[in-house]
Motif scaffolding. Structure first.
Motif, PDB file in Angstrom:
ATOM      1  N   ALA A 150       0.850  -1.191   0.000  1.00  0.00           N
ATOM      2  CA  ALA A 150       0.000   0.000   0.000  1.00  0.00           C
ATOM      3  C   ALA A 150       0.887   1.242   0.000  1.00  0.00           C
ATOM      4  O   ALA A 150       1.845   1.331   0.766  1.00  0.00           O
ATOM      5  CB  ALA A 150      -0.914  -0.003   1.223  1.00  0.00           C
ATOM      6  N   SER A 151       0.567   2.200  -0.853  1.00  0.00           N
ATOM      7  CA  SER A 151       1.406   3.382  -1.002  1.00  0.00           C
ATOM      8  C   SER A 151       1.077   4.439   0.049  1.00  0.00           C
ATOM      9  O   SER A 151       0.098   4.343   0.788  1.00  0.00           O
ATOM     10  CB  SER A 151       1.235   3.967  -2.404  1.00  0.00           C
ATOM     11  OG  SER A 151      -0.142   4.238  -2.652  1.00  0.00           O
ATOM     12  N   ASP A 152       1.918   5.482   0.096  1.00  0.00           N
ATOM     13  CA  ASP A 152       1.801   6.523   1.114  1.00  0.00           C
ATOM     14  C   ASP A 152       2.257   7.851   0.522  1.00  0.00           C
ATOM     15  O   ASP A 152       2.795   7.897  -0.592  1.00  0.00           O
ATOM     16  CB  ASP A 152       2.666   6.149   2.327  1.00  0.00           C
ATOM     17  CG  ASP A 152       2.223   6.835   3.613  1.00  0.00           C
ATOM     18  OD1 ASP A 152       1.462   7.823   3.532  1.00  0.00           O
ATOM     19  OD2 ASP A 152       2.661   6.395   4.688  1.00  0.00           O
ATOM     20  N   GLN A 153       2.088   8.924   1.265  1.00  0.00           N
ATOM     21  CA  GLN A 153       2.533  10.244   0.811  1.00  0.00           C
ATOM     22  C   GLN A 153       4.053  10.370   0.846  1.00  0.00           C
ATOM     23  O   GLN A 153       4.634  11.136   0.082  1.00  0.00           O
ATOM     24  CB  GLN A 153       1.907  11.334   1.688  1.00  0.00           C
ATOM     25  CG  GLN A 153       0.395  11.431   1.592  1.00  0.00           C
ATOM     26  CD  GLN A 153      -0.061  11.964   0.249  1.00  0.00           C
ATOM     27  OE1 GLN A 153       0.708  12.590  -0.477  1.00  0.00           O
ATOM     28  NE2 GLN A 153      -1.306  11.696  -0.108  1.00  0.00           N
ATOM     29  N   PRO A 188       4.738  -6.920   8.343  1.00  0.00           N
ATOM     30  CA  PRO A 188       4.040  -6.365   9.510  1.00  0.00           C
ATOM     31  C   PRO A 188       3.313  -5.070   9.151  1.00  0.00           C
ATOM     32  O   PRO A 188       3.730  -4.312   8.266  1.00  0.00           O
ATOM     33  CB  PRO A 188       5.172  -6.077  10.500  1.00  0.00           C
ATOM     34  CG  PRO A 188       6.391  -6.770   9.950  1.00  0.00           C
ATOM     35  CD  PRO A 188       6.184  -6.802   8.471  1.00  0.00           C
ATOM     36  N   GLY A 189       2.209  -4.840   9.861  1.00  0.00           N
ATOM     37  CA  GLY A 189       1.601  -3.520   9.859  1.00  0.00           C
ATOM     38  C   GLY A 189       2.235  -2.730  10.982  1.00  0.00           C
ATOM     39  O   GLY A 189       3.420  -2.889  11.282  1.00  0.00           O
ATOM     40  N   LEU A 190       1.455  -1.884  11.625  1.00  0.00           N
ATOM     41  CA  LEU A 190       1.976  -1.123  12.759  1.00  0.00           C
ATOM     42  C   LEU A 190       2.190  -2.054  13.944  1.00  0.00           C
ATOM     43  O   LEU A 190       1.243  -2.681  14.423  1.00  0.00           O
ATOM     44  CB  LEU A 190       1.004  -0.005  13.146  1.00  0.00           C
ATOM     45  CG  LEU A 190       1.379   0.790  14.402  1.00  0.00           C
ATOM     46  CD1 LEU A 190       2.730   1.477  14.229  1.00  0.00           C
ATOM     47  CD2 LEU A 190       0.297   1.793  14.749  1.00  0.00           C
ATOM     48  N   HIS A 249      -5.809  -4.190   9.153  1.00  0.00           N
ATOM     49  CA  HIS A 249      -5.808  -2.756   8.855  1.00  0.00           C
ATOM     50  C   HIS A 249      -6.073  -2.482   7.375  1.00  0.00           C
ATOM     51  O   HIS A 249      -6.710  -1.494   7.017  1.00  0.00           O
ATOM     52  CB  HIS A 249      -4.456  -2.153   9.258  1.00  0.00           C
ATOM     53  CG  HIS A 249      -4.379  -0.676   9.132  1.00  0.00           C
ATOM     54  ND1 HIS A 249      -4.837   0.185  10.107  1.00  0.00           N
ATOM     55  CD2 HIS A 249      -3.912   0.127   8.127  1.00  0.00           C
ATOM     56  CE1 HIS A 249      -4.644   1.435   9.731  1.00  0.00           C
ATOM     57  NE2 HIS A 249      -4.080   1.431   8.535  1.00  0.00           N
ATOM     58  N   TYR A 250      -5.580  -3.368   6.508  1.00  0.00           N
ATOM     59  CA  TYR A 250      -5.700  -3.173   5.073  1.00  0.00           C
ATOM     60  C   TYR A 250      -6.771  -4.088   4.460  1.00  0.00           C
ATOM     61  O   TYR A 250      -6.853  -4.240   3.250  1.00  0.00           O
ATOM     62  CB  TYR A 250      -4.356  -3.454   4.399  1.00  0.00           C
ATOM     63  CG  TYR A 250      -3.241  -2.560   4.887  1.00  0.00           C
ATOM     64  CD1 TYR A 250      -2.898  -1.398   4.201  1.00  0.00           C
ATOM     65  CD2 TYR A 250      -2.522  -2.877   6.035  1.00  0.00           C
ATOM     66  CE1 TYR A 250      -1.881  -0.574   4.654  1.00  0.00           C
ATOM     67  CE2 TYR A 250      -1.495  -2.053   6.491  1.00  0.00           C
ATOM     68  CZ  TYR A 250      -1.181  -0.909   5.803  1.00  0.00           C
ATOM     69  OH  TYR A 250      -0.174  -0.090   6.243  1.00  0.00           O
ATOM     70  N   LEU A 251      -7.592  -4.657   5.295  1.00  0.00           N
ATOM     71  CA  LEU A 251      -8.503  -5.712   4.867  1.00  0.00           C
ATOM     72  C   LEU A 251      -9.734  -5.193   4.138  1.00  0.00           C
ATOM     73  O   LEU A 251     -10.163  -5.751   3.130  1.00  0.00           O
ATOM     74  CB  LEU A 251      -8.934  -6.514   6.105  1.00  0.00           C
ATOM     75  CG  LEU A 251      -9.805  -7.744   5.894  1.00  0.00           C
ATOM     76  CD1 LEU A 251      -9.028  -8.802   5.116  1.00  0.00           C
ATOM     77  CD2 LEU A 251     -10.231  -8.308   7.253  1.00  0.00           C
ATOM     78  N   ALA A 252     -10.320  -4.124   4.652  1.00  0.00           N
ATOM     79  CA  ALA A 252     -11.645  -3.705   4.195  1.00  0.00           C
ATOM     80  C   ALA A 252     -11.577  -2.546   3.206  1.00  0.00           C
ATOM     81  O   ALA A 252     -10.542  -1.901   3.020  1.00  0.00           O
ATOM     82  CB  ALA A 252     -12.493  -3.298   5.397  1.00  0.00           C
ATOM     83  N   ASN A 253     -12.716  -2.267   2.585  1.00  0.00           N
ATOM     84  CA  ASN A 253     -12.883  -1.046   1.818  1.00  0.00           C
ATOM     85  C   ASN A 253     -12.435   0.132   2.686  1.00  0.00           C
ATOM     86  O   ASN A 253     -12.876   0.258   3.829  1.00  0.00           O
ATOM     87  CB  ASN A 253     -14.374  -0.911   1.471  1.00  0.00           C
ATOM     88  CG  ASN A 253     -14.677   0.303   0.634  1.00  0.00           C
ATOM     89  OD1 ASN A 253     -14.136   1.386   0.864  1.00  0.00           O
ATOM     90  ND2 ASN A 253     -15.576   0.134  -0.330  1.00  0.00           N
TER      91      ASN A 253
END
Length: 270
Positions: A150-153, A188-190, A249-253
């Motif tokens: 997942a991308s970020d600023q 890992p996520g956070l 964290h990245y699972l849902a809409n």
């Protein structure tokens, strides 16, 4: 239960955080563990603590940006314990001041992160694989990141290098599977390591929590336990995979949290 008994594990970045958890849990599950870290005093302290508790552990210096120290850490492990059957390529990092968007990032920082986050995985594996071949097999585990998906600023170089780790994991798995060498990654996520707790303000933690499927953040042991699983024979038919351990964290809409809040507000008005 000794889930990794008789295995020899080299853990890079093992003096703190996720690496410390992995090294500790591997030792407690029966592995002989070498803690490799730039912070050699911290690595020695971890090893000494484990030895006092009755486990087998040693420490060695490693600079993830220096190929010679990576090779030396592998050779130290083999000289100390006769072989290496588990390699956890865990070192990684970024700079929030230099690793910015594409136009504004520091290009020297980009090169530094390629070396630290991606090339170190290549080199650690390159030096360990011949010894694993002689041993009849082994397990390589790489720390990727959800930033690779997942991308970020900002953190452009970090995300790109971690995406590279995900793909390199597949290449290693494909090229050396017939030698009974497995290669998997963990994204890992956070994770609330001591460093994260010290540097992430509570409002930011609250924002992350808003989008978690689970009602809590991850801890270092959540990753450490996954490392033990991937190092053990419990995962012997698993290779080339990246475990996403991120609390959903990245699972849902991505609109679901705000949508739920809006629905709740409308129901309260009714």
């Amino acid at each position: 239960m000794k889930r990794v008994e008789n295995k020899v594990a080299l853990v890079t970045g093992g003096a703190s955080g996720i690496g410390l958890s992995a090294a500790t849990l591997l030792a407690k599950e029966g592995a002989k563990v070498v803690i490799a870290d730039y912070n050699i005093e911290g690595a020695k302290e971890v090893a000494e603590t484990l030895v006092k508790e009755g486990y087998e552990a040693s420490a060695v210096f490693l600079d993830a940006g220096d190929a010679k120290t990576i090779e030396a850490a592998v050779e130290f492990t083999v000289e100390k314990y006769g072989t290496i059957t588990v390699l956890y390529n865990n070192v990684g990092g970024t700079s929030l001041r230099k690793d910015l968007d594409v136009v504004n990032m520091d290009l020297d920082e980009f090169d530094r992160l390629v070396n630290m986050n991606l090339k170190s995985v290549l080199l650690g594996s390159r030096y360990a694989i011949p010894h694993m071949q002689k041993a009849g097999g082994g397990s390589i585990i790489n720390t990727a990141s959800m930033a690779g998906f997942a991308s970020d600023q900002i953190r452009t170089a970090y995300g790109a290098t971690k995406a590279g780790v995900v793909n390199m994991t597949k290449y290693i798995a494909t090229q050396y599977g017939k030698d009974n060498i497995r290669c998997n990654a963990i994204a890992p996520g956070l994770i609330l390591t001591p460093a994260a707790k010290a540097n992430i303000p509570q409002p930011m933690l609250d924002i992350f929590m808003k989008f978690n499927a689970l009602p809590y953040h991850g801890e270092a042991d959540d990753i450490g336990h996954a490392v033990v699983f991937l190092a053990s024979d419990e995962s012997k038919f698993m290779t080339g995979q990246t475990l996403q351990i991120e609390g959903g964290h990245y699972l849902a809409n991505p609109t679901i949290a705000d949508t739920n809040n809006w629905v709740a507000e409308q129901q309260a008005k009714a």
